[in-house]
Design a protein around this motif. Structure first.
Motif, PDB file in Angstrom:
ATOM      1  N   LYS A  45      -1.510   9.987   8.265  1.00  0.00           N
ATOM      2  CA  LYS A  45      -0.684  10.716   9.338  1.00  0.00           C
ATOM      3  C   LYS A  45       0.987  10.601   8.165  1.00  0.00           C
ATOM      4  O   LYS A  45       1.889  11.528   8.902  1.00  0.00           O
ATOM      5  CB  LYS A  45      -0.261  10.236  10.133  1.00  0.00           C
ATOM      6  CG  LYS A  45      -1.788  10.702  12.163  1.00  0.00           C
ATOM      7  CD  LYS A  45      -2.039   9.675  12.161  1.00  0.00           C
ATOM      8  CE  LYS A  45      -3.072  10.278  13.703  1.00  0.00           C
ATOM      9  NZ  LYS A  45      -2.887   8.819  15.085  1.00  0.00           N
ATOM     10  N   LYS A  46       0.914  10.205   7.858  1.00  0.00           N
ATOM     11  CA  LYS A  46       2.178   9.674   7.298  1.00  0.00           C
ATOM     12  C   LYS A  46       2.809  10.343   6.352  1.00  0.00           C
ATOM     13  O   LYS A  46       3.444  10.848   5.494  1.00  0.00           O
ATOM     14  CB  LYS A  46       2.796   8.199   6.855  1.00  0.00           C
ATOM     15  CG  LYS A  46       2.556   7.287   8.622  1.00  0.00           C
ATOM     16  CD  LYS A  46       3.134   5.459   8.122  1.00  0.00           C
ATOM     17  CE  LYS A  46       3.305   5.509   9.626  1.00  0.00           C
ATOM     18  NZ  LYS A  46       3.564   3.484   8.813  1.00  0.00           N
ATOM     19  N   THR A  47       0.952  10.798   5.512  1.00  0.00           N
ATOM     20  CA  THR A  47       1.400  10.453   3.746  1.00  0.00           C
ATOM     21  C   THR A  47       0.799  12.811   3.533  1.00  0.00           C
ATOM     22  O   THR A  47       1.024  12.584   2.757  1.00  0.00           O
ATOM     23  CB  THR A  47       0.778   9.959   2.532  1.00  0.00           C
ATOM     24  OG1 THR A  47      -0.634   9.736   2.871  1.00  0.00           O
ATOM     25  CG2 THR A  47       1.827   8.595   3.148  1.00  0.00           C
ATOM     26  N   GLY A  48      -0.118  12.816   4.764  1.00  0.00           N
ATOM     27  CA  GLY A  48      -1.365  14.220   4.212  1.00  0.00           C
ATOM     28  C   GLY A  48      -1.864  13.653   3.442  1.00  0.00           C
ATOM     29  O   GLY A  48      -2.346  14.754   2.888  1.00  0.00           O
ATOM     30  N   LEU A  83       1.433  -0.054  -1.127  1.00  0.00           N
ATOM     31  CA  LEU A  83       2.388  -0.615  -2.216  1.00  0.00           C
ATOM     32  C   LEU A  83       3.603  -0.385  -2.442  1.00  0.00           C
ATOM     33  O   LEU A  83       4.716  -1.306  -2.274  1.00  0.00           O
ATOM     34  CB  LEU A  83       1.671  -0.944  -3.544  1.00  0.00           C
ATOM     35  CG  LEU A  83      -0.106  -1.197  -3.860  1.00  0.00           C
ATOM     36  CD1 LEU A  83      -0.472  -1.435  -4.828  1.00  0.00           C
ATOM     37  CD2 LEU A  83       0.402  -3.261  -3.578  1.00  0.00           C
ATOM     38  N   GLN A  84       3.894   1.087  -1.434  1.00  0.00           N
ATOM     39  CA  GLN A  84       5.338   1.363  -1.672  1.00  0.00           C
ATOM     40  C   GLN A  84       6.097   0.867  -0.580  1.00  0.00           C
ATOM     41  O   GLN A  84       7.125   0.335  -0.919  1.00  0.00           O
ATOM     42  CB  GLN A  84       5.017   2.722  -1.859  1.00  0.00           C
ATOM     43  CG  GLN A  84       6.465   3.731  -1.970  1.00  0.00           C
ATOM     44  CD  GLN A  84       6.489   5.021  -1.873  1.00  0.00           C
ATOM     45  OE1 GLN A  84       5.373   5.787  -1.039  1.00  0.00           O
ATOM     46  NE2 GLN A  84       7.684   6.258  -2.251  1.00  0.00           N
ATOM     47  N   GLN A  85       4.746   0.833   0.054  1.00  0.00           N
ATOM     48  CA  GLN A  85       5.484   0.178   1.776  1.00  0.00           C
ATOM     49  C   GLN A  85       6.321  -1.683   1.214  1.00  0.00           C
ATOM     50  O   GLN A  85       7.581  -1.756   2.331  1.00  0.00           O
ATOM     51  CB  GLN A  85       4.775  -0.104   2.785  1.00  0.00           C
ATOM     52  CG  GLN A  85       4.383   1.974   3.344  1.00  0.00           C
ATOM     53  CD  GLN A  85       5.446   1.782   4.071  1.00  0.00           C
ATOM     54  OE1 GLN A  85       6.205   1.422   4.694  1.00  0.00           O
ATOM     55  NE2 GLN A  85       5.916   3.602   3.717  1.00  0.00           N
ATOM     56  N   LYS A  86       5.642  -2.083   0.930  1.00  0.00           N
ATOM     57  CA  LYS A  86       5.476  -3.778   0.301  1.00  0.00           C
ATOM     58  C   LYS A  86       6.985  -3.604  -1.059  1.00  0.00           C
ATOM     59  O   LYS A  86       7.929  -4.612  -0.236  1.00  0.00           O
ATOM     60  CB  LYS A  86       4.837  -4.237  -0.301  1.00  0.00           C
ATOM     61  CG  LYS A  86       5.225  -5.744  -0.966  1.00  0.00           C
ATOM     62  CD  LYS A  86       3.788  -6.551  -1.370  1.00  0.00           C
ATOM     63  CE  LYS A  86       3.701  -7.466  -2.363  1.00  0.00           C
ATOM     64  NZ  LYS A  86       4.510  -7.431  -2.723  1.00  0.00           N
TER      65      LYS A  86
END
Length: 113
Positions: free
Chosen positions: A92-95, A104-107
């Protein structure tokens, strides 16, 4: 073991911060946790996630240092539902289905703040 800051928690586990903190402590210290499963980013191959019984972490030879824990659940069926919720949330957030790179990017973004 590395814990995802926005940990996904199964429905039957209390979302009270002190309860989650206690479960994390027990997992980190290899306490016997019957019927508790952790959801980690896949360490091998192209799979998205791995579901591991928490009791396996009691084994001395189990490779714990590379585990990036993104979810916990009570029971295998709930672990499957929680893993599915993670994939759906990332979609939903990235498609897309790049679960590992997104989390990992969120971290990394959380580490910089």
């Amino acid at each position: 073991m590395i814990w995802y800051e926005n940990l996904y928690i199964g429905e039957s586990i209390s979302r009270k911060p002190e309860k989650v903190k206690r479960l994390k402590w027990k997992i980190n210290h290899h306490a016997y946790l019957c019927n508790l499963f952790i959801i980690v980013l896949c360490r091998y191959g192209t799979n998205l996630l791995e579901i591991i019984p928490a009791r396996e972490l009691k084994q001395r030879c189990y490779p714990k240092q590379d585990l990036f824990i993104v979810g916990i659940a009570k029971g295998y069926n709930e672990a499957l539902e929680t893993a599915a919720a993670i994939v759906v949330d990332v979609y939903k957030k990235t498609g897309g289905f790049a679960v590992k790179s997104f989390l990992l990017q969120q971290k990394k973004a959380g580490d910089q703040t």
